[in-house]
Write a protein that holds these residues in place. Structure first.
Motif, PDB file in Angstrom:
ATOM      1  N   PHE A 123       0.829  -1.206   0.000  1.00  0.00           N
ATOM      2  CA  PHE A 123       0.000   0.000   0.000  1.00  0.00           C
ATOM      3  C   PHE A 123       0.864   1.258   0.000  1.00  0.00           C
ATOM      4  CE2 PHE A 123      -3.604  -2.610   1.800  1.00  0.00           C
ATOM      5  CZ  PHE A 123      -4.393  -2.491   0.668  1.00  0.00           C
ATOM      6  N   GLN A 124       1.968   1.225   0.704  1.00  0.00           N
ATOM      7  CA  GLN A 124       2.868   2.375   0.735  1.00  0.00           C
ATOM      8  C   GLN A 124       3.459   2.612  -0.660  1.00  0.00           C
ATOM      9  OE1 GLN A 124       6.211   1.880   3.319  1.00  0.00           O
ATOM     10  NE2 GLN A 124       7.002   3.920   2.928  1.00  0.00           N
ATOM     11  N   THR A 125       3.870   1.561  -1.329  1.00  0.00           N
ATOM     12  CA  THR A 125       4.419   1.685  -2.676  1.00  0.00           C
ATOM     13  C   THR A 125       3.371   2.226  -3.637  1.00  0.00           C
ATOM     14  OG1 THR A 125       5.890  -0.166  -2.234  1.00  0.00           O
ATOM     15  CG2 THR A 125       5.548   0.433  -4.545  1.00  0.00           C
ATOM     16  N   LEU A 126       2.155   1.716  -3.551  1.00  0.00           N
ATOM     17  CA  LEU A 126       1.075   2.186  -4.403  1.00  0.00           C
ATOM     18  C   LEU A 126       0.773   3.663  -4.145  1.00  0.00           C
ATOM     19  CD1 LEU A 126      -1.092   1.469  -6.500  1.00  0.00           C
ATOM     20  CD2 LEU A 126      -2.599   0.907  -4.576  1.00  0.00           C
ATOM     21  N   LEU A 127       0.748   4.070  -2.891  1.00  0.00           N
ATOM     22  CA  LEU A 127       0.486   5.465  -2.542  1.00  0.00           C
ATOM     23  C   LEU A 127       1.575   6.389  -3.090  1.00  0.00           C
ATOM     24  CD1 LEU A 127      -1.149   7.598  -0.943  1.00  0.00           C
ATOM     25  CD2 LEU A 127       0.338   7.088   0.989  1.00  0.00           C
ATOM     26  N   LEU A 128       2.833   6.002  -2.948  1.00  0.00           N
ATOM     27  CA  LEU A 128       3.926   6.810  -3.469  1.00  0.00           C
ATOM     28  C   LEU A 128       3.891   6.893  -4.993  1.00  0.00           C
ATOM     29  CD1 LEU A 128       6.838   5.737  -1.119  1.00  0.00           C
ATOM     30  CD2 LEU A 128       5.659   7.927  -1.167  1.00  0.00           C
ATOM     31  N   PHE A 129       3.522   5.821  -5.657  1.00  0.00           N
ATOM     32  CA  PHE A 129       3.416   5.832  -7.109  1.00  0.00           C
ATOM     33  C   PHE A 129       2.303   6.775  -7.565  1.00  0.00           C
ATOM     34  CE2 PHE A 129       1.793   4.012 -11.129  1.00  0.00           C
ATOM     35  CZ  PHE A 129       2.908   4.211 -11.901  1.00  0.00           C
ATOM     36  N   VAL A 130       1.165   6.734  -6.907  1.00  0.00           N
ATOM     37  CA  VAL A 130       0.053   7.628  -7.242  1.00  0.00           C
ATOM     38  C   VAL A 130       0.447   9.087  -6.993  1.00  0.00           C
ATOM     39  CG1 VAL A 130      -2.295   8.300  -6.552  1.00  0.00           C
ATOM     40  CG2 VAL A 130      -1.733   5.893  -6.921  1.00  0.00           C
TER      41      VAL A 130
END
Length: 72
Positions: free
Chosen positions: A16-23
């Motif tokens: 979720f952290q990786t997805l949030l940073l990508f967004v």
């Protein structure tokens, strides 16, 4: 919640952290390259050349040779 539960959730939290940073990165790129901001960014980029005439007229009083020493 004990330690083993947290260890089991760790991969999910990292995902979720990786997805949030990508967004957030994609949002920043869209913001920076949007057409509404182009005029403002171009004005900021060219602002370094606006004061060229003022700086050139201030140093006309004394000339300098190639080494930087003042000419007489």
């Amino acid at each position: 919640m004990d330690f083993s539960t947290l260890e089991a959730l760790k991969p999910t939290i990292i995902s979720f952290q990786t997805l949030l940073l990508f967004v957030m990165f994609i949002g920043l790129v869209i913001w920076a390259y949007s057409k509404r901001r182009k005029h403002k960014f171009d004005a900021i980029a060219n602002s370094i050349f606006d004061d060229e005439d003022l700086a050139g007229s201030a140093s006309q009083g004394t000339g300098q040779d190639r080494a930087g020493a003042n000419k007489e």
